[in-house]
Design an enzyme around this catalytic site. Structure first.
Site, PDB file in Angstrom:
ATOM      1  N   CYS A  50      12.847  13.734  -3.552  1.00 17.49           N
ATOM      2  CA  CYS A  50      12.361  13.130  -2.304  1.00 17.49           C
ATOM      3  C   CYS A  50      13.451  13.086  -1.233  1.00 17.49           C
ATOM      4  O   CYS A  50      13.170  12.729  -0.088  1.00 17.49           O
ATOM      5  CB  CYS A  50      11.858  11.711  -2.580  1.00 17.49           C
ATOM      6  SG  CYS A  50      13.151  10.623  -3.210  1.00 17.49           S
ATOM      7  N   CYS A 119      10.801   7.189  -8.354  1.00 14.08           N
ATOM      8  CA  CYS A 119      11.888   6.288  -7.950  1.00 14.08           C
ATOM      9  C   CYS A 119      12.565   5.723  -9.207  1.00 14.08           C
ATOM     10  O   CYS A 119      13.795   5.567  -9.250  1.00 14.08           O
ATOM     11  CB  CYS A 119      11.354   5.164  -7.073  1.00 14.08           C
ATOM     12  SG  CYS A 119      10.300   5.721  -5.719  1.00 14.08           S
TER      13      CYS A 119
HETATM   14 FE1  FES Z   1      12.671   8.487  -2.800  1.00 13.44          FE
HETATM   15 FE2  FES Z   1      11.546   6.217  -3.735  1.00 13.44          FE
HETATM   16  S1  FES Z   1      10.731   7.621  -2.279  1.00 13.44           S
HETATM   17  S2  FES Z   1      13.413   7.122  -4.322  1.00 13.44           S
END
Ligand code: FES
Length: 148
Positions: A50, A119
């Site tokens: 992400c 995450c």
């Molecule tokens: Fe990247 Fe949670 S969206 S760590």
């Protein structure tokens, strides 16, 4: 007397409560072990798919994790995961700490929505990399000079 701000805050908290567990919200709003620890014996920084990064630092004494800290530039969920992960390893021996994986962090947080599962993976991967760093430096102290 409640203000418009209080009402908005209550509304946001109510909406968050429909998505996240109380434990997730607590760790995201009041993170434990956020920051750094001087003289850490294990360190890792990882960036997930992400694009968010998490750092984990830990200190080991007598084969037990005496202290741990995290830092992230990621989402609130990553803050909750880093907070929980570092709480979970404190006081555990190195082998037990190495066994803290994504599923154990998720279980301790009471779960996360599907799109936030990564995450917890970022936190567990950073945690395990920091422990492996500790073990590598313990075995070969010169490796500390090559840390990024
Ligand atoms: Fe990247 Fe949670 S969206 S760590």
């Amino acid at each position: 007397m409640t203000t418009g701000f209080d009402e908005l805050q209550n509304q946001i908290m109510a909406e968050m409560g429909q998505i996240y567990t109380e434990t997730v919200i607590d760790h995201a709003m009041n993170p434990r072990n956020a920051g750094s620890i001087p003289g850490a014996g294990g360190f890792a920084t990882l960036t997930g798919p992400c694009g968010d990064t998490m750092e984990i630092r830990l200190k080991v004494k007598d084969n037990k994790v005496a202290d741990a800290a995290f830092w992230t530039d990621g989402c609130g969920t990553s803050i909750a995961c880093g907070s929980m992960a570092t709480e979970m390893i404190k006081g555990r021996n190195v082998a037990e700490a190495l066994a803290i994986d994504q599923s154990k962090i998720l279980e301790a947080l009471g779960g996360l929505p599907e799109d936030s599962l990564h995450c917890a993976l970022l936190a567990s991967n950073a945690l395990q990399a920091a422990i492996r760093d500790y073990l590598a430096v313990k075995r070969d102290p010169w490796k500390k000079a090559y840390r990024r």
